[in-house]
Write an enzyme that holds these catalytic residues in place. Structure first.
Site, PDB file in Angstrom:
ATOM      1  N   GLY A 240       0.843  -6.231   4.490  1.00 38.94           N
ATOM      2  CA  GLY A 240      -0.147  -7.283   4.707  1.00 38.94           C
ATOM      3  C   GLY A 240      -0.351  -7.762   6.124  1.00 38.94           C
ATOM      4  CD  GLU A 277       5.659  -2.667  -1.052  1.00 37.27           C
ATOM      5  OE1 GLU A 277       4.518  -3.166  -1.220  1.00 37.27           O
ATOM      6  OE2 GLU A 277       6.490  -2.593  -1.962  1.00 37.27           O
ATOM      7  N   PRO A 278       4.125  -1.958   4.972  1.00 37.34           N
ATOM      8  CG  PRO A 278       4.765  -1.501   7.186  1.00 37.34           C
ATOM      9  CD  PRO A 278       5.325  -1.707   5.800  1.00 37.34           C
ATOM     10  N   GLY A 279       0.705  -1.177   5.567  1.00 38.26           N
ATOM     11  CA  GLY A 279      -0.300  -0.115   5.561  1.00 38.26           C
ATOM     12  C   GLY A 279      -1.170  -0.242   6.799  1.00 38.26           C
ATOM     13  NE  ARG A 316     -11.346  -2.628   5.827  1.00 38.04           N
ATOM     14  CZ  ARG A 316     -11.472  -3.674   6.598  1.00 38.04           C
ATOM     15  NH1 ARG A 316     -12.137  -3.579   7.743  1.00 38.04           N
ATOM     16  NH2 ARG A 316     -10.962  -4.834   6.255  1.00 38.04           N
ATOM     17  CB  CYS A 354     -31.629   5.267  -0.652  1.00 45.57           C
ATOM     18  SG  CYS A 354     -32.018   6.883  -0.018  1.00 45.57           S
TER      19      CYS A 354
HETATM   20  N1  LLP Z   1       1.877  -3.042  -0.856  1.00 41.65           N
HETATM   21  C1  LLP Z   1       1.054  -3.309  -1.899  1.00 41.65           C
HETATM   22  C2  LLP Z   1       1.637  -3.535  -3.225  1.00 41.65           C
HETATM   23  C3  LLP Z   1      -0.346  -3.368  -1.689  1.00 41.65           C
HETATM   24  O1  LLP Z   1      -1.137  -3.659  -2.700  1.00 41.65           O
HETATM   25  C4  LLP Z   1      -0.865  -3.139  -0.397  1.00 41.65           C
HETATM   26  C5  LLP Z   1      -2.315  -3.178  -0.142  1.00 41.65           C
HETATM   27  C6  LLP Z   1       0.036  -2.835   0.645  1.00 41.65           C
HETATM   28  C7  LLP Z   1       1.402  -2.809   0.378  1.00 41.65           C
HETATM   29  C8  LLP Z   1      -0.434  -2.583   2.047  1.00 41.65           C
HETATM   30  O2  LLP Z   1      -1.059  -3.716   2.578  1.00 41.65           O
HETATM   31  P1  LLP Z   1      -1.541  -3.750   4.120  1.00 41.65           P
HETATM   32  O3  LLP Z   1      -0.291  -3.752   4.958  1.00 41.65           O
HETATM   33  O4  LLP Z   1      -2.376  -2.561   4.363  1.00 41.65           O
HETATM   34  O5  LLP Z   1      -2.301  -5.027   4.205  1.00 41.65           O
HETATM   35  N2  LLP Z   1      -9.112  -2.062   1.196  1.00 41.65           N
HETATM   36  C9  LLP Z   1      -8.802  -3.358   1.775  1.00 41.65           C
HETATM   37  C10 LLP Z   1      -7.322  -3.637   1.781  1.00 41.65           C
HETATM   38  C11 LLP Z   1      -6.682  -3.570   0.403  1.00 41.65           C
HETATM   39  C12 LLP Z   1      -5.180  -3.766   0.418  1.00 41.65           C
HETATM   40  C13 LLP Z   1      -4.603  -3.493  -0.916  1.00 41.65           C
HETATM   41  N3  LLP Z   1      -3.164  -3.559  -0.998  1.00 41.65           N
HETATM   42  C14 LLP Z   1      -9.397  -3.398   3.168  1.00 41.65           C
HETATM   43  O6  LLP Z   1     -10.027  -2.425   3.577  1.00 41.65           O
HETATM   44  O7  LLP Z   1      -9.285  -4.413   3.855  1.00 41.65           O
END
Ligand code: LLP
Length: 427
Positions: A240, A277-279, A316, A354
């Site tokens: 997050g 769990e960083p994405g 997005r 479109c």
């Molecule tokens: N762990 C869990 C259980 C999650 O649901 C998520 C993301 C993450 C980790 C990674 O979160 P991050 O570090 O990336 O914030 N598509 C949206 C973001 C959706 C995030 C969903 N869950 C966007 O483009 O902003």
């Protein structure tokens, strides 16, 4: 991600490679990632974790290209997966199964089975139904499922404006009030071994307080569990952390991690392994989407730059009203080009699809001509992975730059591929 995508004179560079050369070589629209930027983001987590009992599990939904996963696996990352498909990708890219945590509210039988057979580190369980299902499948397979309960800490979104998934009224996690009960049920179920607790409170978070609020609530739960003689091995605070799209000030992982470790030690839980769990924060600013201007339209009150990328390539803006920076790939020199026929105007950058919602950026002051290249910034997270083929548009190619080299890590789809497996009815 300034140092990785930067100007050399008038030319936008990805590390040491000119972006216009990449566009010429691989075509547009094109996703370009910087390996050095990925590494730097990785190090921002890895450095503060040196000599700590901790594991970073890349939230691979943000960018699941095999080459990206391969780099993270080589650097020692684990993976947070949310499907059997992501499990297969992670394993293919060289992930160690015992570094994989399996999240998600809707795990299916085949996915649970595949994860058990692979030997994942743990299931982040989101409901009692799911817990019972995992117990059943593990018993059938005569194995034991390591589980963590994903608790919904119900942190106060009013004081902290962020995209929240940690509030009571959403589908994620187990309400913290009933978590202890569910742990007691888990303790007596066959095929289940309790190993941890986790939460994930939202995404693009730029304040530390919500994390610390959530952590306190988890620690209170751990106290309750200790009273019930239930002891855990790890605590997972989810992902997050936000990135800079426009003018946000992101949280430095080191700052958050220091505070978290301090609290764990204060409360007597220093022995727990910490998982994150960083994405987005590992990949978001390591990628750009390169697109070419097809046409310019100058209406009375509005100027449109119609480009070859669209909402199917980067969803997005359409889906979240998200703001992404837009850079010219060749920066016009101030003096020579500011003449009567070519002048900077305020443009909406739109795609060929479109739908009125097909836009990538709005109200950007740019000096544009047909065929100019633009770079959409911060496209490394939730970019390609959310792309589709609407309007029968082949998905983009993806390229990874490493110093002065570029690697095609996913070729552009061809039109034929898009319907190659479809079947017409007999005549
Ligand atoms: N762990 C869990 C259980 C999650 O649901 C998520 C993301 C993450 C980790 C990674 O979160 P991050 O570090 O990336 O914030 N598509 C949206 C973001 C959706 C995030 C969903 N869950 C966007 O483009 O902003």
């Amino acid at each position: 991600g300034a140092p990785f995508f930067h100007y050399d004179g008038s030319q936008l560079m990805a590390e040491s490679v000119s972006v216009s050369e990449l566009a010429a070589r691989y075509g547009t629209p094109l996703y370009v990632y910087s390996r050095a930027a990925l590494k730097a983001a990785w190090e921002s987590y890895a450095q503060p974790l040196v000599n700590r009992n901790a594991l970073v599990c890349f939230g691979m939904k943000a960018n699941s290209n095999l080459a990206v996963l391969q780099q993270f696996a080589q650097w020692g990352s684990g993976f947070d997966i949310v499907s059997g498909g992501e499990l297969a990708r992670a394993l293919k890219a060289g992930a160690r199964p015992d570094t994989i945590v399996f999240s998600g509210v809707g795990k299916q039988d085949w996915e649970i089975k595949a994860a058990l057979q692979a030997g994942v580190k743990c299931f982040n369980v989101e409901s009692t139904d799911e817990l019972e299902r995992i117990s059943l499948i593990a018993s059938q397979l005569e194995c034991t499922a390591p589980v963590s309960l994903r608790v919904n800490p119900d942190v106060d979104a009013k004081t902290h404006p962020y995209i929240s998934t940690g509030l009571k009224d959403n589908k994620f996690g187990i309400a913290i009030e009933i978590a202890a009960q569910v742990y007691q049920r888990a303790a007596v179920l066959p095929g289940i071994r309790i190993v941890g607790v986790d939460c994930h409170i939202g995404s693009q978070i730029t304040q530390i307080e919500p994390y610390l609020d959530a952590l306190e609530r988890l620690l209170n739960l751990l106290d309750t569990l200790a009273g019930l003689d239930i002891r855990l091995e790890h605590l997972d605070i989810g992902g997050g952390l936000g990135i800079r799209y426009q003018d946000e000030t992101p949280i430095a992982p080191a700052l958050l991690l220091d505070k978290v470790f301090a609290r764990l030690e204060d409360r007597g839980y220093g022995y727990l392994q910490l998982i994150m769990e960083p994405g987005r924060s590992l990949v978001g600013n390591a990628g750009i989407l390169v697109t070419r201007v097809q046409y310019l339209k100058h209406h009375e009150s509005k100027n449109f730059a119609i480009v070859d990328a669209a909402m199917n390539d980067l969803l997005r803006p359409t889906l979240y009203d998200a703001w992404h920076g837009v850079l010219p790939v060749a920066r016009p020199s101030d003096t020579s080009e500011a003449n009567d026929t070519t002048q900077a105007r305020v443009y909406d950058i739109v795609g060929p699809i479109c739908e009125s919602g097909d836009w990538l950026a709005r109200d950007r002051q740019l000096l544009l001509q047909q065929n100019d290249l633009l770079a959409i910034e911060s496209a490394g997270a939730y970019g390609f992975v959310m792309s589709g083929q609407y309007n029968t548009r082949p998905r983009c190619a993806e390229v990874m730059v490493d110093a002065d080299q570029s690697y095609l890590i996913r070729p552009r789809e061809t039109v034929e591929e898009l319907f190659a497996s479809e079947q017409m009815l007999p005549d």
